[in-house]
Motif scaffolding. Structure first.
Motif, PDB file in Angstrom:
ATOM      1  N   GLY A 192       0.781  -1.227   0.000  1.00 54.21           N
ATOM      2  CA  GLY A 192       0.000   0.000   0.000  1.00 54.21           C
ATOM      3  C   GLY A 192       0.815   1.280   0.000  1.00 54.21           C
ATOM      4  O   GLY A 192       0.254   2.372   0.138  1.00 54.21           O
ATOM      5  N   ARG A 193       2.130   1.165  -0.178  1.00 57.43           N
ATOM      6  CA  ARG A 193       2.960   2.379  -0.222  1.00 57.43           C
ATOM      7  C   ARG A 193       2.778   3.128  -1.548  1.00 57.43           C
ATOM      8  O   ARG A 193       3.007   4.318  -1.629  1.00 57.43           O
ATOM      9  CB  ARG A 193       4.424   2.013   0.025  1.00 57.43           C
ATOM     10  CG  ARG A 193       4.696   1.662   1.493  1.00 57.43           C
ATOM     11  CD  ARG A 193       6.106   1.202   1.724  1.00 57.43           C
ATOM     12  NE  ARG A 193       6.304  -0.158   1.272  1.00 57.43           N
ATOM     13  CZ  ARG A 193       5.991  -1.242   1.988  1.00 57.43           C
ATOM     14  NH1 ARG A 193       5.463  -1.097   3.200  1.00 57.43           N
ATOM     15  NH2 ARG A 193       6.199  -2.448   1.513  1.00 57.43           N
ATOM     16  N   VAL A 194       2.397   2.375  -2.597  1.00 57.10           N
ATOM     17  CA  VAL A 194       1.877   2.978  -3.827  1.00 57.10           C
ATOM     18  C   VAL A 194       0.542   2.305  -4.098  1.00 57.10           C
ATOM     19  O   VAL A 194       0.275   1.193  -3.610  1.00 57.10           O
ATOM     20  CB  VAL A 194       2.831   2.792  -5.033  1.00 57.10           C
ATOM     21  CG1 VAL A 194       4.121   3.570  -4.819  1.00 57.10           C
ATOM     22  CG2 VAL A 194       3.121   1.318  -5.299  1.00 57.10           C
ATOM     23  N   GLN A 195      -0.307   2.960  -4.855  1.00 55.03           N
ATOM     24  CA  GLN A 195      -1.660   2.435  -5.041  1.00 55.03           C
ATOM     25  C   GLN A 195      -1.908   1.834  -6.425  1.00 55.03           C
ATOM     26  O   GLN A 195      -2.854   1.065  -6.598  1.00 55.03           O
ATOM     27  CB  GLN A 195      -2.701   3.554  -4.805  1.00 55.03           C
ATOM     28  CG  GLN A 195      -2.851   3.977  -3.356  1.00 55.03           C
ATOM     29  CD  GLN A 195      -1.689   4.838  -2.898  1.00 55.03           C
ATOM     30  OE1 GLN A 195      -1.330   5.826  -3.559  1.00 55.03           O
ATOM     31  NE2 GLN A 195      -1.083   4.469  -1.782  1.00 55.03           N
ATOM     32  N   LEU A 196      -1.061   2.168  -7.397  1.00 56.58           N
ATOM     33  CA  LEU A 196      -1.266   1.696  -8.761  1.00 56.58           C
ATOM     34  C   LEU A 196       0.050   1.295  -9.402  1.00 56.58           C
ATOM     35  O   LEU A 196       1.118   1.779  -9.018  1.00 56.58           O
ATOM     36  CB  LEU A 196      -1.904   2.804  -9.617  1.00 56.58           C
ATOM     37  CG  LEU A 196      -3.274   3.337  -9.192  1.00 56.58           C
ATOM     38  CD1 LEU A 196      -3.618   4.581  -9.997  1.00 56.58           C
ATOM     39  CD2 LEU A 196      -4.347   2.275  -9.357  1.00 56.58           C
ATOM     40  N   MET A 197      -0.053   0.416 -10.410  1.00 55.63           N
ATOM     41  CA  MET A 197       1.152  -0.009 -11.116  1.00 55.63           C
ATOM     42  C   MET A 197       0.782  -0.714 -12.404  1.00 55.63           C
ATOM     43  O   MET A 197      -0.107  -1.572 -12.423  1.00 55.63           O
ATOM     44  CB  MET A 197       1.971  -0.954 -10.232  1.00 55.63           C
ATOM     45  CG  MET A 197       3.267  -1.434 -10.862  1.00 55.63           C
ATOM     46  SD  MET A 197       4.144  -2.550  -9.741  1.00 55.63           S
ATOM     47  CE  MET A 197       5.471  -3.087 -10.821  1.00 55.63           C
ATOM     48  N   PHE A 198       1.420  -0.364 -13.504  1.00 51.51           N
ATOM     49  CA  PHE A 198       1.349  -1.145 -14.736  1.00 51.51           C
ATOM     50  C   PHE A 198       2.464  -2.174 -14.655  1.00 51.51           C
ATOM     51  O   PHE A 198       3.640  -1.812 -14.525  1.00 51.51           O
ATOM     52  CB  PHE A 198       1.578  -0.260 -15.968  1.00 51.51           C
ATOM     53  CG  PHE A 198       0.338   0.365 -16.533  1.00 51.51           C
ATOM     54  CD1 PHE A 198      -0.565  -0.371 -17.292  1.00 51.51           C
ATOM     55  CD2 PHE A 198       0.065   1.705 -16.304  1.00 51.51           C
ATOM     56  CE1 PHE A 198      -1.705   0.211 -17.823  1.00 51.51           C
ATOM     57  CE2 PHE A 198      -1.074   2.299 -16.834  1.00 51.51           C
ATOM     58  CZ  PHE A 198      -1.968   1.554 -17.593  1.00 51.51           C
TER      59      PHE A 198
END
Length: 318
Positions: A192-198
């Protein structure tokens, strides 16, 4: 004097021909511009093992991550053109770096010898389960209502360019958090430290099945059989999304034709073997072998395409 020059030329040609006939007589090194465990690392090892068994020499994978693949690309560009040092390149070092750098560390055309196209990656837009969106439309609406609140991680330039085009087409603002590769980024996405990723299924699929992250859309033009319920960008309202992620094999510039042709034959043959095809299917990687000439034309086309995409998204060369 003229006779001496002609004789010397013939001797060198004979030596080169003899070297090509004996090729390979020692291990072949393939430099991968991403970390171990990445999708590119995985497909390179699958192909390397198959080619190694066929030619009777080890095919060694060496990971040189960083600088969007430019570190690996620069090393291969400077290597002897003898066929023993190769680059498993992607659109990152061959199309994006030349478009994003005012002074690229190499010439993507002159400094490399095309060997064969390898294929196309499947990319999904993954979201942390805490993001209040299960569709692209919901995600865009949430991002518009909360500008700058969502952070996206990127482990390669495909991720960077994909988010640049998504943000441009959807008119949204998000925070970029770069990583050296997908494995580190996916760890932070799960946490949850970043919310999105390709990212590719190599790093994300198992976590989708475990319910740790969510797949929102695929960047492919058609749905992927590994996650058939996940829609495409076009189906989700962004038909102009056009990022293509690919892998291809290159050697240093001015590699002898005999050696280039031998490598092409061996790698194309490997891509037709049932065990290799099955292993690639598990990675959702779509094989697309080619001739060296076809790869040369494709490389030029992709350099132009990525330059156009980046400029349209407002990304300027640095």
């Amino acid at each position: 004097m003229k006779f001496a020059r002609v004789f010397a030329t013939l001797v060198l040609a004979a030596i080169a021909s003899g070297a090509a006939a004996q090729f390979p007589n020692k291990p072949i090194k393939i430099i991968v511009p991403f970390p171990a465990g990445s999708a590119t690392d995985t497909i390179t090892r699958i192909l390397g093992n198959s080619v190694s068994a066929a030619v009777g020499q080890a095919v060694v994978v060496e990971n040189k991550a960083g600088a969007d693949g430019a570190i690996a690309g620069a090393e291969v560009a400077k290597a002897p053109p003898d066929g023993y040092t190769l680059l498993m390149a992607t659109n990152s070092p061959m199309a994006v770096v030349p478009a994003m750098k005012k002074v690229p560390p190499y010439d993507a055309i002159a400094d490399f010898t095309p060997i064969t196209d390898i294929g196309r990656y499947t990319f999904f837009l993954y979201a942390h389960v805490g993001v209040p969106a299960t569709t692209l439309a919901q995600l865009i609406a949430y991002a518009k209502a909360n500008p700058g609140k969502l952070a996206y991680g990127t482990g390669n330039t495909t991720g960077i360019v994909s988010f640049a085009q998504l943000s441009s087409l959807a008119g949204i603002q998000m925070l970029h958090v770069p990583y050296k590769g997908e494995p580190a980024a996916i760890t932070d996405l799960i946490g949850g430290r970043v919310q999105l990723m390709f990212a590719t299924p190599t790093t994300g699929l198992a976590h989708v099945k475990d319910g740790k992250i969510r797949a929102i859309v695929t960047s492919l033009k058609q749905r992927s059989p590994i996650l058939p319920d996940v829609p495409t960008m076009g189906e989700s309202g962004l038909p102009k999304f056009s990022i293509l992620s690919w892998a291809a094999l290159y050697g240093p510039g001015k590699m002898p034709k005999d050696i280039t042709d031998r490598l092409n034959r061996e790698f194309v043959a490997a891509m037709k073997r049932p065990d290799v095809i099955a292993a690639m299917d598990k990675q959702a990687f779509i094989l697309n072998p080619s001739t060296p000439a076809e790869l040369a034309a494709f490389t030029r086309e992709q350099m132009d395409e990525y330059r156009t995409i980046l400029r349209a998204a407002g990304v300027q060369a640095e």
